[in-house]
Design an enzyme around this catalytic site. Structure first.
Site, PDB file in Angstrom:
ATOM      1  N   HIS A 180     -22.928  62.332  14.376  1.00 19.87           N
ATOM      2  CA  HIS A 180     -23.458  62.346  12.984  1.00 19.87           C
ATOM      3  C   HIS A 180     -23.275  64.052  12.230  1.00 19.87           C
ATOM      4  O   HIS A 180     -23.746  63.954  11.251  1.00 19.87           O
ATOM      5  CB  HIS A 180     -24.518  61.649  12.742  1.00 19.87           C
ATOM      6  CG  HIS A 180     -24.422  60.205  13.122  1.00 19.87           C
ATOM      7  ND1 HIS A 180     -23.625  59.252  12.124  1.00 19.87           N
ATOM      8  CD2 HIS A 180     -25.028  59.616  14.108  1.00 19.87           C
ATOM      9  CE1 HIS A 180     -23.713  58.091  13.122  1.00 19.87           C
ATOM     10  NE2 HIS A 180     -24.409  58.322  14.079  1.00 19.87           N
ATOM     11  N   CYS A 220     -53.939  87.115  18.993  1.00 18.34           N
ATOM     12  CA  CYS A 220     -54.668  88.678  19.035  1.00 18.34           C
ATOM     13  C   CYS A 220     -55.818  88.187  20.110  1.00 18.34           C
ATOM     14  O   CYS A 220     -56.233  87.383  20.096  1.00 18.34           O
ATOM     15  CB  CYS A 220     -55.124  89.041  18.035  1.00 18.34           C
ATOM     16  SG  CYS A 220     -53.915  89.670  16.750  1.00 18.34           S
ATOM     17  N   LYS A 230     -37.072  76.217  25.273  1.00 19.65           N
ATOM     18  CA  LYS A 230     -37.345  77.263  26.514  1.00 19.65           C
ATOM     19  C   LYS A 230     -36.245  78.263  26.376  1.00 19.65           C
ATOM     20  O   LYS A 230     -36.182  79.508  26.248  1.00 19.65           O
ATOM     21  CB  LYS A 230     -37.243  76.480  27.755  1.00 19.65           C
ATOM     22  CG  LYS A 230     -38.491  75.656  28.346  1.00 19.65           C
ATOM     23  CD  LYS A 230     -39.460  76.588  28.826  1.00 19.65           C
ATOM     24  CE  LYS A 230     -40.486  76.589  27.884  1.00 19.65           C
ATOM     25  NZ  LYS A 230     -41.468  75.575  27.529  1.00 19.65           N
ATOM     26  N   GLU A 268     -36.752  80.546  23.237  1.00 21.47           N
ATOM     27  CA  GLU A 268     -37.912  81.456  23.053  1.00 21.47           C
ATOM     28  C   GLU A 268     -37.695  82.516  23.953  1.00 21.47           C
ATOM     29  O   GLU A 268     -38.177  83.784  24.061  1.00 21.47           O
ATOM     30  CB  GLU A 268     -39.195  80.698  23.080  1.00 21.47           C
ATOM     31  CG  GLU A 268     -39.465  80.159  24.522  1.00 21.47           C
ATOM     32  CD  GLU A 268     -40.997  79.421  24.502  1.00 21.47           C
ATOM     33  OE1 GLU A 268     -41.787  79.994  23.828  1.00 21.47           O
ATOM     34  OE2 GLU A 268     -41.012  78.337  25.486  1.00 21.47           O
ATOM     35  N   ASN A 310     -59.756  89.045  15.267  1.00 24.70           N
ATOM     36  CA  ASN A 310     -58.516  87.870  15.583  1.00 24.70           C
ATOM     37  C   ASN A 310     -58.837  86.822  14.382  1.00 24.70           C
ATOM     38  O   ASN A 310     -59.874  86.395  14.170  1.00 24.70           O
ATOM     39  CB  ASN A 310     -58.978  87.302  17.023  1.00 24.70           C
ATOM     40  CG  ASN A 310     -58.303  86.221  17.256  1.00 24.70           C
ATOM     41  OD1 ASN A 310     -57.165  85.945  16.743  1.00 24.70           O
ATOM     42  ND2 ASN A 310     -58.619  85.322  18.163  1.00 24.70           N
TER      43      ASN A 310
HETATM   44  O1  M6R Z   1     -51.399  76.053  23.494  1.00 23.59           O
HETATM   45  P1  M6R Z   1     -50.558  74.673  22.895  1.00 23.59           P
HETATM   46  O2  M6R Z   1     -49.785  73.908  23.871  1.00 23.59           O
HETATM   47  O3  M6R Z   1     -50.799  74.283  21.662  1.00 23.59           O
HETATM   48  O4  M6R Z   1     -49.177  75.754  22.538  1.00 23.59           O
HETATM   49  C1  M6R Z   1     -48.251  75.257  21.420  1.00 23.59           C
HETATM   50  C2  M6R Z   1     -46.977  75.975  21.295  1.00 23.59           C
HETATM   51  O5  M6R Z   1     -47.296  77.346  20.854  1.00 23.59           O
HETATM   52  C3  M6R Z   1     -46.431  76.292  22.614  1.00 23.59           C
HETATM   53  O6  M6R Z   1     -46.074  75.052  23.412  1.00 23.59           O
HETATM   54  C4  M6R Z   1     -45.076  77.135  22.440  1.00 23.59           C
HETATM   55  O7  M6R Z   1     -44.091  76.377  22.055  1.00 23.59           O
HETATM   56  C5  M6R Z   1     -44.747  77.623  23.989  1.00 23.59           C
HETATM   57  N1  M6R Z   1     -44.492  78.905  23.928  1.00 23.59           N
HETATM   58  C6  M6R Z   1     -43.690  76.689  24.555  1.00 23.59           C
HETATM   59  O8  M6R Z   1     -42.928  77.347  25.717  1.00 23.59           O
END
Ligand code: M6R
Length: 628
Positions: free
Chosen positions: A526, A2, A507, A510, A100
């Site tokens: 395995h 947020c 990647k 997501e 937030n």
């Molecule tokens: O800001 P951060 O690097 O701590 O974020 C960690 C994860 O939330 C972030 O890497 C997430 O997995 C991404 N969306 C990956 O592309």
């Protein structure tokens, strides 16, 4: 998670709020809202979905006033529906709140308020706040307090101790259009000093269009903002005096230029990211000069027995590559932990351990909480060998991470808008290369000429990245058509490229919503091999080095089960087994993840774009995950 914005000044608040929210949409985008106040009362406009919906509604319905608050949401409590969108109001529609964070005792507070006759209109934890504030304001005005900013501030100071959890919040009161109050606890909030106005926001990009003079709030602080000035108080209610600082860099969200999505633009920016970092941290020097220039004190690295790295998501994948380098190059035993797991099951304390927190945003709640816990348990230990050696790796030095850890490596990748991390992943990897080479140099674990050789190869990286991106962009776009009906993909890698297989799978999941798993290639037999058939493509990272032949054999095993094989590997007779090759040039195996990441990013991008998905703002996600 947020984003919040608040403004007070001499201009119409609504356009400023919407501009600010646009810069914060990366923090959540399932609904948004604004509230403004003027002498005639309070106006609140909210809309489900992207900010565009709210903008259209504000244009239609209007939101008059020079003082206002806004919010863009990533749902925690309550579905992404308009009734759960912020701002939330009290029953008399006199108090409006954006928040937030998470109010952990909201259930108890809700029950208490309901017992007093309050009716709730949303499922959110936030809604308790306007009701509590309203009670305090009624009590204060009944006791003779005037409708001023000071009264609103006092009501907030009386409300905050009732709240457990983390928050950054902003409040309007219909009876006092010339004031707003804000507060923060374990969630970021900054005040920007504009010309004739103040603007508050969760993050700097929302301020950068208005001012570069900022004051980050410290934990527990509250502020009263009027058109002419601000008053800042700590949690004990004592007035604070602090000078603002200047925003560094171009901390605003750039446009997409000619790219279809920010993610694609950010993939294409990686040669530049690498060139900038290498020029700064691997300067050309004399034969006896240090190979790496890192802003890390030698005392932090001297006599290390162990390193532990805490991170989430893509940052964790960068940490896994880093751990390989730290062990193999510098000879320091290194463990990588999911930050969200570490906090509740940390390993036994060891002496002379460096703890590294990796987070591109610097705001990931899991990582910050794990680091804070580690800092505390080390500080609590009497023996100086257990002192907290803490280091952060981030793209946002001004973030909460920057204030938590004493030393920081700034990856300087520039603002990354796409929720899928790309150039910040490369930046994190480069930080680990710098750290590992520096440690290897300090410890003498590798010869100087060997390290010189690695650095010389690193300097060729920007040009190699450029060629690779130019070569693979169209190839991946063409390949994306084949994935139109794909439901599962397996990614395989070994050694230093195992984390790249994990990253490729993350990647794809997501942004394209295709199920994907990354495995160490040798582990496939395995269990996961049972998943393979002609409908499950296998992406295999096979780079020359220690495990080249092994990965190729593992790929053969997949081919024997009818899987379509996509190779991320150099061209040559060995790699003819792949049905499709995404060719990567041969480099020292230790450096290969810096190149193999490119086909992973481009392939997932093009598959998602081909499916017509919202690549930059995938469903259910946010760029900065500020809740545990
Ligand atoms: O800001 P951060 O690097 O701590 O974020 C960690 C994860 O939330 C972030 O890497 C997430 O997995 C991404 N969306 C990956 O592309």
């Amino acid at each position: 998670m947020c984003g919040i914005v608040a403004v007070i000044g001499t201009r119409d608040a609504a356009p400023l709020l919407l501009d600010g929210l646009r810069q914060l949409e990366y923090r959540g985008y399932d609904s948004a809202g604004v509230a403004t106040v003027e002498a005639g009362g309070l106006t609140c406009v909210r809309a489900e979905g992207k900010l565009l919906n709210l903008t259209a509604r504000v244009e239609r319905e209007g939101a008059p006033g020079h003082c206002g608050i806004g919010h863009t949401r990533w749902a925690t409590h309550g579905k992404p529906e308009e009734r759960n969108a912020h701002p939330h109001l009290d029953a008399g529609r006199e108090v409006a709140v954006v928040q937030n964070g998470i109010i952990e005792n909201h259930r108890l507070l809700r029950e208490q308020l309901q017992a007093e006759g309050v009716q709730f209109l949303s499922d959110t934890d936030t809604e308790v706040i306007p009701h509590l504030l309203s009670k305090e304001l009624k009590a204060l005005t009944a006791a003779g307090a005037a409708a001023t900013g000071a009264t609103l501030l006092l009501a907030l100071q009386r409300t905050l101790p009732q709240l457990e959890g983390a928050y950054a919040l902003a409040v309007l009161w219909a009876q006092c259009p010339e004031a707003l109050v804000v507060a923060r606890k374990q969630a970021p909030l900054l005040i920007g000093f504009g010309e004739g106005e103040f603007i508050c926001a969760s993050d700097t990009p929302a301020l950068a269009g208005v001012t570069r003079t900022i004051l980050p709030l410290e934990d527990g602080e509250v502020a009263l903002l009027g058109p002419l000035g601000i008053e800042l108080y700590n949690a004990a209610g004592e007035r604070q005096q602090r000078l603002p600082t200047q925003l560094k860099g171009t901390d605003h969200v750039a446009d997409k230029r000619s790219f279809r999505h920010f993610m694609l633009k950010e993939i294409h920016e990686q040669p530049e990211t690498a060139a900038r970092w290498l020029a700064r941290h691997f300067p050309e020097g004399g034969p006896d000069d240090p190979l790496v220039a890192l802003p890390v004190e030698a005392a932090l690295l001297e006599g290390l027995q162990r390193i532990q790295v805490l991170a989430c998501g893509t940052s964790r994948h960068a940490a896994l590559v880093g751990a390989y380098l730290l062990e193999q190059l510098a000879g320091v035993p290194t463990s990588v932990y999911y930050a969200s797991e570490f906090r509740y099951g940390p390993p036994p304390l060891g002496p002379d351990t460096l703890t590294v927190g990796v987070t591109q945003s610097g705001e990931t709640a899991d990582t910050l909480a794990a680091l804070a816990m580690e800092q505390q348990r080390r500080a609590d230990h009497g023996d100086p060998a257990y002192r907290a050696r803490l280091l952060g790796i981030t793209n946002r030095p001004e973030s909460s991470l920057g204030r938590l850890v004493p030393q920081l490596i700034d990856i300087e990748a520039g603002v990354e808008v796409g929720v899928a991390a790309t150039k910040t992943f490369l930046g994190q990897l480069l930080a680990f290369y710098g750290l590992a080479i520096r440690l290897a140099e300090l410890r003498g674990s590798r010869s100087r000429s060997e390290l010189h050789g690695l650095v010389a190869q690193l300097r060729a990286l920007p040009a190699q990245l450029q060629t690779l991106i130019d070569r693979l962009d169209l190839r991946c776009a063409a390949l994306a058509h084949e994935f139109a009906d794909t439901q599962d993909v397996i990614y395989l890698g070994r050694g230093i490229n195992y984390p790249i297989a994990l990253e490729g799978a993350l990647k794809l999941k997501e942004i394209s919503y295709i199920h994907a798993e990354g495995y160490p290639a040798g582990e496939m037999k395995h269990g996961p091999i049972a998943l393979l058939d002609a409908r499950v493509p296998v992406v295999s990272v096979a780079m020359p080095g220690r495990v080249f032949d092994k990965v190729l054999s593992n790929a053969q095993e997949a081919k024997a089960r009818d899987a379509r094989l996509i190779g991320v590997a150099p061209e040559g007779p060995d790699t003819e087994i792949f049905d499709v090759l995404l060719p990567v040039p041969v480099v020292d195996e230790l450096l290969s993840p810096l190149l193999t990441l490119i086909p992973m990013q481009l392939l997932s991008y093009h598959i998602a774009a081909h499916r017509g998905l919202d690549v930059d703002q995938p469903r259910n996600l946010a760029k900065s995950v500020t809740v545990e």
